[in-house]
Structure formats: structure tokens, C-alpha cells
Design a protein around this motif. Structure first.
Motif, PDB file in Angstrom:
ATOM      1  N   VAL A  86     -46.066 -59.280  79.670  1.00 34.28           N
ATOM      2  CA  VAL A  86     -46.159 -58.909  78.020  1.00 34.28           C
ATOM      3  C   VAL A  86     -47.737 -58.359  77.810  1.00 34.28           C
ATOM      4  O   VAL A  86     -49.119 -59.672  77.848  1.00 34.28           O
ATOM      5  CB  VAL A  86     -45.450 -59.779  77.265  1.00 34.28           C
ATOM      6  CG1 VAL A  86     -45.849 -59.054  76.705  1.00 34.28           C
ATOM      7  CG2 VAL A  86     -43.975 -60.084  78.145  1.00 34.28           C
ATOM      8  N   TYR A  87     -47.990 -57.046  77.203  1.00 28.35           N
ATOM      9  CA  TYR A  87     -49.543 -56.565  77.244  1.00 28.35           C
ATOM     10  C   TYR A  87     -48.759 -55.814  75.706  1.00 28.35           C
ATOM     11  O   TYR A  87     -48.281 -55.116  75.813  1.00 28.35           O
ATOM     12  CB  TYR A  87     -49.897 -55.639  77.826  1.00 28.35           C
ATOM     13  CG  TYR A  87     -51.202 -55.471  77.223  1.00 28.35           C
ATOM     14  CD1 TYR A  87     -52.657 -55.986  77.334  1.00 28.35           C
ATOM     15  CD2 TYR A  87     -51.478 -53.989  76.855  1.00 28.35           C
ATOM     16  CE1 TYR A  87     -53.777 -55.737  76.946  1.00 28.35           C
ATOM     17  CE2 TYR A  87     -51.935 -53.771  76.190  1.00 28.35           C
ATOM     18  CZ  TYR A  87     -53.440 -54.694  76.114  1.00 28.35           C
ATOM     19  OH  TYR A  87     -54.958 -54.220  76.203  1.00 28.35           O
ATOM     20  N   HIS A 132     -56.865 -60.251  76.209  1.00 26.30           N
ATOM     21  CA  HIS A 132     -55.477 -60.767  77.137  1.00 26.30           C
ATOM     22  C   HIS A 132     -53.803 -60.413  76.891  1.00 26.30           C
ATOM     23  O   HIS A 132     -53.997 -59.260  76.827  1.00 26.30           O
ATOM     24  CB  HIS A 132     -55.229 -62.180  75.950  1.00 26.30           C
ATOM     25  CG  HIS A 132     -54.518 -62.060  74.552  1.00 26.30           C
ATOM     26  ND1 HIS A 132     -54.585 -61.166  73.996  1.00 26.30           N
ATOM     27  CD2 HIS A 132     -53.284 -62.412  74.721  1.00 26.30           C
ATOM     28  CE1 HIS A 132     -53.952 -61.878  73.003  1.00 26.30           C
ATOM     29  NE2 HIS A 132     -52.976 -62.054  72.498  1.00 26.30           N
ATOM     30  N   ALA A 133     -53.128 -61.221  77.724  1.00 26.27           N
ATOM     31  CA  ALA A 133     -52.189 -60.540  78.026  1.00 26.27           C
ATOM     32  C   ALA A 133     -51.073 -62.149  78.740  1.00 26.27           C
ATOM     33  O   ALA A 133     -51.249 -63.340  78.940  1.00 26.27           O
ATOM     34  CB  ALA A 133     -51.752 -59.888  79.572  1.00 26.27           C
ATOM     35  N   ALA A 134     -49.513 -62.286  78.238  1.00 24.28           N
ATOM     36  CA  ALA A 134     -49.113 -63.224  78.813  1.00 24.28           C
ATOM     37  C   ALA A 134     -48.269 -62.779  79.936  1.00 24.28           C
ATOM     38  O   ALA A 134     -47.621 -62.124  80.280  1.00 24.28           O
ATOM     39  CB  ALA A 134     -48.163 -63.625  78.250  1.00 24.28           C
ATOM     40  N   THR A 135     -48.476 -63.814  80.713  1.00 24.41           N
ATOM     41  CA  THR A 135     -46.898 -63.679  82.235  1.00 24.41           C
ATOM     42  C   THR A 135     -45.489 -64.379  81.476  1.00 24.41           C
ATOM     43  O   THR A 135     -45.857 -65.723  80.890  1.00 24.41           O
ATOM     44  CB  THR A 135     -47.157 -64.302  83.337  1.00 24.41           C
ATOM     45  OG1 THR A 135     -47.897 -65.520  82.961  1.00 24.41           O
ATOM     46  CG2 THR A 135     -48.678 -63.162  83.576  1.00 24.41           C
ATOM     47  N   VAL A 136     -44.128 -63.457  81.580  1.00 21.42           N
ATOM     48  CA  VAL A 136     -43.368 -64.490  81.769  1.00 21.42           C
ATOM     49  C   VAL A 136     -42.519 -64.565  83.491  1.00 21.42           C
ATOM     50  O   VAL A 136     -42.294 -63.323  83.392  1.00 21.42           O
ATOM     51  CB  VAL A 136     -42.462 -64.123  81.116  1.00 21.42           C
ATOM     52  CG1 VAL A 136     -40.530 -63.984  80.728  1.00 21.42           C
ATOM     53  CG2 VAL A 136     -43.035 -63.441  79.604  1.00 21.42           C
ATOM     54  N   GLY A 137     -42.176 -65.410  83.496  1.00 24.89           N
ATOM     55  CA  GLY A 137     -41.553 -65.613  85.079  1.00 24.89           C
ATOM     56  C   GLY A 137     -40.013 -66.284  84.650  1.00 24.89           C
ATOM     57  O   GLY A 137     -40.504 -67.631  84.316  1.00 24.89           O
ATOM     58  N   SER A 138     -39.620 -65.972  85.746  1.00 24.00           N
ATOM     59  CA  SER A 138     -38.507 -67.003  86.183  1.00 24.00           C
ATOM     60  C   SER A 138     -38.130 -67.843  87.289  1.00 24.00           C
ATOM     61  O   SER A 138     -38.953 -67.232  88.199  1.00 24.00           O
ATOM     62  CB  SER A 138     -36.532 -66.055  85.758  1.00 24.00           C
ATOM     63  OG  SER A 138     -36.795 -64.626  86.602  1.00 24.00           O
TER      64      SER A 138
END
Length: 205
Positions: free
Chosen positions: A90-91, A116-122
Motif C-alpha cells: 500500500v503506497y 515509505h510504503a506498507a506491506t499487508v500480508g495474509s
């Protein structure tokens, strides 16, 4: 392959062709076999990143279970655990999946420079013997120093960034020195958060 843990013996199938996920699961001390899900990920859309990765991981599990439907896992003495996973970046509030081409990968990585960026993982875990299923998601944030154009071009030339969400390959030797800080865990950024995976395995066993 069989894993022996303090309370039980079970087999693991990792439903992913991702080398980082395979590396992480091996680091956790597990032996496993590998199956790819081969689903149309672009055909599944959700506006919420957490919901998207959970839906995709479950869809991957369903696709692999369909391939295995000729096997009666209930007859086995040892349960077989199927692990599937998915991840997006997610950016600036926008969900990014794997880059569609080199130019998109280039734009993705340029955007991270100094930002910066975020990672969303399942992670989605299914006990194929009992049918028990559990899933969860994890998030991490990565802050970057400036990323030189030369580094970006070298990453694109190698091609690995085209195979990962958001073109984000934080563990790459060219990228890891350019990370200013990480909020979360490296294994989460790489696509298989260890603590979440271990908890879900224990819940279905």
C-alpha cells in the motif's frame, strides 16, 4: 514430508512458489512440499487491502484443495496442513500488486525513494484431514532513504521485482542498505509472518 513438533506429527503443503516464503518456512524448522495455486488474482477485487489479501489466500487454498480432491486426507493418521498466503503493498493509500511491466516497476520503486510504503500480508491455514481453517493478516511499514536510479535499473534488469507485490524487494542486497527503518518484522515484509503462521498452524492442529 513429515514434521515432528512437541505435540503432534503432521505434513505441510506450502501453496506458494515464492522463494522468500519457502525460505521463511524452512527457517521456522518445517519441512514441506510445494504446490502452486494458479488462480486469476486480477479477477478478485476488494477495496480494502486486508480483505483483498485474505480473500486471495483463501481462493488459493480452495484452488489447491480442488487439485487434491482425489486424495482422501481423512484416512491419513497424520494430518496434512495447507498454508497459502498473499501480499500487497500500500503506497499513498493505493493498493499495489505485482508490476505489470518494467515501466510500472520503475515507477513503483522511484516512488519509494525517500518515502515509505506498507506491506499487508495474509496467511490462510487449512487442516486437510479435519477441514479446520484459520486465517489472519499482518502489516509492516518500510521507510526508505533515496534510491539511486542505477539501483532501480539494476533491480529491473534482474527481473525479480516484477514477481513481487509493488515491485518491493526489501531483502535484496541492493535494497536492504537503503531501508531507513522498519516498523514490523522482516519476515512479514517478505510475505510470510512467522508468528502469525505458527499461531494459525497450532490453531488448526
Amino acid at each position: 514430508m513429515t514434521l515432528t513438533n512437541p505435540s503432534s506429527t503432521f505434513k505441510i503443503i506450502l501453496g506458494s512458489s515464492s522463494a522468500p516464503r519457502q525460505q521463511i518456512l524452512a527457517e521456522m524448522g518445517y519441512e514441506f512440499t510445494i504446490m502452486a495455486a494458479d488462480i486469476d488474482e486480477k479477477g478478485i477485487r476488494r477495496e480494502n487491502p486486508e480483505e483483498l489479501v485474505m480473500t486471495l489466500a483463501e481462493a488459493k487454498a480452495d484452488a489447491i484443495m480442488s487439485k487434491l480432491q482425489h486424495i482422501d486426507f481423512q484416512k491419513d493418521d497424520e494430518p496434512t496442513v495447507l498454508i497459502t498466503a498473499d501480499q500487497v503493498v500500500v503506497y499513498e493509500g493505493i493498493i499495489r500488486e505485482k508490476p505489470s511491466n518494467e515501466e510500472e516497476a520503475r515507477q513503483f520503486i522511484k516512488g519509494y525513494s525517500g518515502g515509505h510504503a506498507a506491506t499487508v500480508g495474509s496467511v490462510f491455514v487449512t487442516n486437510l484431514k479435519t477441514g479446520s481453517r484459520r486465517g489472519g493478516w499482518d502489516k509492516a511499514e518500510i521507510y526508505f532513504h533515496a534510491i539511486p536510479d542505477e539501483v532501480i535499473e539494476n533491480l529491473i534488469e534482474e527481473g525479480a521485482v516484477l514477481k513481487v507485490a509493488g515491485g518491493l524487494l526489501s531483502e535484496h542486497p541492493l535494497m536492504s542498505p537503503l531501508i531507513e527503518s522498519l516498523v514490523g518484522t522482516a519476515d512479514s515484509v517478505m510475505g510470510l509472518p512467522k508468528a502469525l503462521t505458527e499461531r494459525l498452524i497450532q490453531e488448526v492442529i
